[in-house]
Design an enzyme around this catalytic site. Sequence first.
Site, short mmCIF file in Angstrom:
data_model
loop_
_atom_site.label_atom_id
_atom_site.label_comp_id
_atom_site.label_asym_id
_atom_site.label_seq_id
_atom_site.Cartn_x
_atom_site.Cartn_y
_atom_site.Cartn_z
NE ARG A 232 75.10 73.79 33.26
CZ ARG A 232 73.91 74.22 32.86
NH1 ARG A 232 72.90 74.23 33.72
NH2 ARG A 232 73.72 74.66 31.64
CD GLU A 261 72.90 65.91 37.80
OE1 GLU A 261 72.17 65.60 36.84
OE2 GLU A 261 72.90 67.04 38.30
CG HIS A 281 69.19 67.80 36.92
ND1 HIS A 281 70.43 67.69 36.36
CD2 HIS A 281 68.69 68.98 36.47
CE1 HIS A 281 70.68 68.75 35.59
NE2 HIS A 281 69.62 69.55 35.65
#
Length: 529
Positions: A232, A261, A281
């Site tokens: 995270r 993000e 990611h």
Amino acid sequence: MSYKILLADNVDERCEKVFSDRGIEAVRKTSLTDEELYEEIGDYHGIVVRSSTKITPELLKHANNLKVIGRAGVGVDNIDIPAATKRGVLVMNTPDGNTISTAEHTCGMILAIARNIPQSVDKVKNGGWDRKKYMGTEVHSKVLGIVGLGKIGGEVAKRMQEFGMTVKAYDPFASHEKAQSIGVELLELDELLGEADFLTVHTPLTEKTKGLVSKGKADIMKKGMFLVNCARGGIYKEEDLPELLDSGVLAGVALDVYSQEPPSDDLYEILKHPKIISTPHLGASTEEAQEKVAEQIAYQMADALEEKSFKGSLNGKSISLITNREVQPYLELAEKLGKMAIQVAPEHTSSFSFEYSGECAKYADVLTDSMLKGMLAEHVSEAINLINARHYAEERGFKIKETTGAETKTFTELITVKFDGDAEYKEISATVFGDGDYRIVKIDGFGIELRLEGDILMYTNIDKPGMLAAVSGALAKQDINIASLSLGRTQKGSQAITAVAVDKQLTDDELKPIVGLDGVGGLRYISLS
């Protein structure tokens, strides 16, 4: 009855095939605007999403036929679960589908940062050749520190042990037996930061894990540490990373997740640092992982619609209980008690006894689920709920004993949690006083009355003049206001337990003056905010 499912985000075609084989119509319509989705959703009994489509209360108002929402993946931040629950809509996810994918990506990042692979690739592609500049380090014989020894953390440990790494971990909810079974040594967090050559985190972002690595930790960190984060964004304080790298505290950083993000312009500037490598990611972005989650969610949703199984449900018990007003207060009490109990228990405690007295005893099974949810919610990467709480407790080696009995002499309803082993505090009992009023009423046999809310200091002391004044004075010097307090003792001049509620969250530095007070023992800071 024939069912119809909307595939609102891009999921693997295996999802459609599973639905088709089960006689369920699946319609793929992606990238719909909110307004288009409002118009469309009323025709469907189920919807499959990844992370793009947001399931909001407004959308659910238009979903008159919706029975199940499926998340092809783990994270459910884009789904308003309480809103879905109130409308009786089942929410499901696939928590195991990306475990291997994320673990492998983490291992890849460890190797990439150790050998400067991304930087040297970029150098060669741009016509350069500088072998000395990109001298790396072996991972063999190095210490890998893992924060969070759940499924992904455990898989990373197994893989990197094969590279010859010694693996040590911090996870206050993993038992020593569980860690030893996979060859991992458990340490306190500060110890781990002082010993790890490489540190990877596999834990949710909470107030306790936010900024877990920052300039404030520089003095206790092993010089030249490498950081990896595929969990995270925000667990490492991103704005501090350049300074930690330039000063040599850190040797390199590998990030797959970010506090925002896509990253903001300021964050992109940070990521340009030559010793930071980054990926967009990609932890779960493998063909195999996407195939697994697409297939799994389709099977789970089909089983749920046909009422065969509710595996992967995040709110199944909640739906059945939400109309039962009688059980609701006990569920909330159990969750709050669990959240407090885990902060009072010694780290790595794995054996607990839950006792239920009075009318609440008939709900013992689900109250244990709620207690475990409170214990684990902020310490497990996956979304914890009444359905999966026992699973994650068992994964961490928890041993639970559950007993029921008649009402006590003092209280008609009572929930008690007991800690096995050499715990400073052995048992805590709580009850419901009224609507939204949940209170601790007994700790280790001491009668005490403490609302389960806010921020609390709890400690033992000799019952003599000046003890409370010493504690309140230490707080006052730091401009910390006392909201309420409760004192429990058996007789005059004996040992006592004191609980003080304060008006703010406290830091370790603010607790130090109280730890040092003569006569104060067993200090616990409990945050229920």
